[in-house]
Design an enzyme around this catalytic site. Structure first.
Site, PDB file in Angstrom:
ATOM      1  N   THR A  12       0.802  -1.228   0.000  1.00  0.00           N
ATOM      2  CA  THR A  12       0.000   0.000   0.000  1.00  0.00           C
ATOM      3  C   THR A  12       0.833   1.275   0.000  1.00  0.00           C
ATOM      4  OG1 THR A  12      -1.787  -1.093   1.168  1.00  0.00           O
ATOM      5  CG2 THR A  12      -1.703   1.285   1.371  1.00  0.00           C
ATOM      6  N   ASP A  54       1.238  -6.479  -4.614  1.00  0.00           N
ATOM      7  CA  ASP A  54       0.409  -6.468  -3.416  1.00  0.00           C
ATOM      8  C   ASP A  54       0.911  -7.697  -2.656  1.00  0.00           C
ATOM      9  OD1 ASP A  54      -2.864  -5.732  -2.583  1.00  0.00           O
ATOM     10  OD2 ASP A  54      -1.886  -7.507  -1.741  1.00  0.00           O
ATOM     11  N   SER A  55       1.148  -7.563  -1.369  1.00  0.00           N
ATOM     12  CA  SER A  55       1.846  -8.656  -0.674  1.00  0.00           C
ATOM     13  C   SER A  55       1.025  -9.934  -0.574  1.00  0.00           C
ATOM     14  CB  SER A  55       2.321  -8.210   0.702  1.00  0.00           C
ATOM     15  OG  SER A  55       1.257  -8.139   1.619  1.00  0.00           O
ATOM     16  N   SER A  56      -0.264  -9.893  -0.942  1.00  0.00           N
ATOM     17  CA  SER A  56      -1.025 -11.144  -0.991  1.00  0.00           C
ATOM     18  C   SER A  56      -0.509 -12.035  -2.129  1.00  0.00           C
ATOM     19  CB  SER A  56      -2.522 -10.868  -1.158  1.00  0.00           C
ATOM     20  OG  SER A  56      -2.741 -10.032  -2.272  1.00  0.00           O
ATOM     21  N   THR A  86       1.293  -4.898   4.088  1.00  0.00           N
ATOM     22  CA  THR A  86       1.048  -5.345   5.467  1.00  0.00           C
ATOM     23  C   THR A  86       0.385  -6.719   5.543  1.00  0.00           C
ATOM     24  OG1 THR A  86      -1.106  -4.223   5.555  1.00  0.00           O
ATOM     25  CG2 THR A  86       0.822  -2.970   6.307  1.00  0.00           C
ATOM     26  N   ASP A  87      -0.319  -7.126   4.469  1.00  0.00           N
ATOM     27  CA  ASP A  87      -1.118  -8.355   4.582  1.00  0.00           C
ATOM     28  C   ASP A  87      -0.276  -9.587   4.928  1.00  0.00           C
ATOM     29  OD1 ASP A  87      -3.353  -6.899   4.060  1.00  0.00           O
ATOM     30  OD2 ASP A  87      -3.521  -7.468   1.947  1.00  0.00           O
ATOM     31  N   THR A 268      -1.631 -22.121  19.146  1.00  0.00           N
ATOM     32  CA  THR A 268      -2.997 -21.723  19.480  1.00  0.00           C
ATOM     33  C   THR A 268      -3.549 -20.683  18.498  1.00  0.00           C
ATOM     34  OG1 THR A 268      -4.450 -20.737  21.129  1.00  0.00           O
ATOM     35  CG2 THR A 268      -2.143 -20.045  21.206  1.00  0.00           C
ATOM     36  N   GLN A 269      -4.855 -20.788  18.262  1.00  0.00           N
ATOM     37  CA  GLN A 269      -5.539 -19.774  17.428  1.00  0.00           C
ATOM     38  C   GLN A 269      -5.691 -18.470  18.191  1.00  0.00           C
ATOM     39  OE1 GLN A 269      -9.453 -21.234  16.580  1.00  0.00           O
ATOM     40  NE2 GLN A 269      -8.729 -23.122  15.658  1.00  0.00           N
TER      41      GLN A 269
HETATM   42  N1  ASP Z   1      -2.949  -5.351   0.282  1.00  0.00           N
HETATM   43  C1  ASP Z   1      -1.833  -4.570   0.764  1.00  0.00           C
HETATM   44  C2  ASP Z   1      -0.591  -5.448   0.739  1.00  0.00           C
HETATM   45  O1  ASP Z   1      -0.419  -6.255   1.593  1.00  0.00           O
HETATM   46  C3  ASP Z   1      -2.095  -4.051   2.131  1.00  0.00           C
HETATM   47  C4  ASP Z   1      -1.036  -3.138   2.685  1.00  0.00           C
HETATM   48  O2  ASP Z   1       0.071  -3.021   2.209  1.00  0.00           O
HETATM   49  O3  ASP Z   1      -1.326  -2.510   3.721  1.00  0.00           O
HETATM   50  O4  ASP Z   1       0.201  -5.333  -0.166  1.00  0.00           O
END
Ligand code: ASP
Length: 333
Positions: A12, A54-56, A86-87, A268-269
């Site tokens: 992001t 995008d880190s996903s 962040t993901d 643990t969850q």
């Molecule tokens: N979808 C974004 C990512 O992980 C979210 C972020 O960076 O905050 O690349």
């Protein structure tokens, strides 16, 4: 003068608004960071990845690239900042923590909840805190700088999608806090490792992450475990490590998997706390399941992946799972 290498991988922080939602924009992060007023005592170099993501979309090849970039430039720089979405930042932080074996320099991940193009972006503050952290003497670990705190990377988890407090590490106090003054909690930081810096390059290892849920999921997990060719499984159990132990199909599946050599680690969850054998339903060692103590699922996944990528024997790998290698867990007392 400190020299810091910044690796911009995507996320992001360097995205822009498009008709198709927030998306990575080649060159945008570079042009923005150039507008940053120089920070006294530091020289920054930037590598912007050609494959911004995008880190996903993160996969093994991205992790290998980050590890190689840090290793290849290790002697030229005093510290490293990895700018990341962040993901999956907590997964990458854990992966780097285990893979960068013998690390004696700071490697700091950061990103943002709002892109730098947004007036109220948290990205500027996060970046500056990350750069200050990467300049720190005596910080020999992978950490995440976010929302005015520095967290051990293999203890941190993404905890919010809509607050600036995007990360936390509830089982471990932060390593630093960036208030009006910066507090560096030196006693919480890892000691310098004795072994030389010898990164372990992760291989294509099959590690499954399965999380119990009441209902059909239990049988789905049992069937999956019976049929999988995964080498290791992170089992996200309830509470302090309980599972539906009266489901014989599940118990048979777990027993047959551990007998055929699959490493199964229970974590643990629950956000805070650890695995224990307090309950009939949490006595899992008799099924060959290893306690992950208070490791996060992210850390457990990365640890298994890196250990199985190393040339350690199976016995040493088993012993290492319950040991703290880089501060990722509190050992059983
Ligand atoms: N979808 C974004 C990512 O992980 C979210 C972020 O960076 O905050 O690349």
């Amino acid at each position: 003068m400190k020299k810091i290498l910044v690796l911009y991988t995507g996320g992001t922080v360097g995205m822009d608004y498009t008709d198709n939602g927030l998306a990575v924009m080649p060159g945008l992060f570079h042009s923005q960071i150039r507008s940053l007023a120089p920070i006294a005592g530091v020289e920054l170099d930037l590598i912007e990845y050609t494959d911004l993501i995008d880190s996903s979309d993160i996969n093994l090849s991205h992790w290998v690239k980050i590890i190689n970039d840090i290793s290849n430039h290790y002697n030229e720089y005093d510290g490293f900042v990895v700018v990341h979405g962040t993901d999956t930042m907590a997964y990458t932080a854990s992966m780097l923590a285990f893979a960068l074996y013998g690390l004696k320099k700071p490697v700091i991940l950061t990103g943002a909840q709002l892109p730098l193009v947004h007036r109220r972006s948290d990205g500027w503050g996060n970046l500056i805190d990350a750069i200050y952290s990467a300049m720190q003497d005596g910080l020999y670990e992978v950490a995440i700088a976010f929302n005015h705190k520095l967290f051990r990377g293999c203890r941190a988890q993404k905890v919010s999608t809509n607050r600036f407090l995007g990360f936390d590490s509830v089982d471990e106090e932060p390593l630093a806090e960036f208030g009006i003054d910066i507090s560096w909690y030196k006693k919480r930081m890892l000691k310098a490792p004795k072994d030389a810096f010898t990164p372990i390059i992760p291989k294509l290892i099959k590690v499954l992450d399965l999380s119990f849920r009441p209902g059909y999921t239990t049988d789905f997990i049992a069937d999956t475990i019976l049929n999988t060719d995964a080498q290791a499984i992170v089992l996200q159990t309830y509470g302090s490590g309980t599972i539906p132990i009266h489901n014989q199909h599940l118990v048979d599946a777990l027993t047959s998997a551990t007998k055929r050599g699959v490493l199964i680690v229970s974590v643990t969850q629950v956000i805070e706390g650890r695995i224990s054998n307090t309950y009939t339903n949490s006595k899992l060692s008799k099924l060959g399941i290893i306690s992950g103590c208070d490791m996060t699922p992210e850390a457990a996944l990365a640890k298994l992946w890196v250990l199985l990528s190393s040339d350690m024997s199976e016995n040493i790998i088993r012993e290492s799972i319950r040991k703290s290698l880089v501060g990722e867990l509190t050992e059983d007392y």
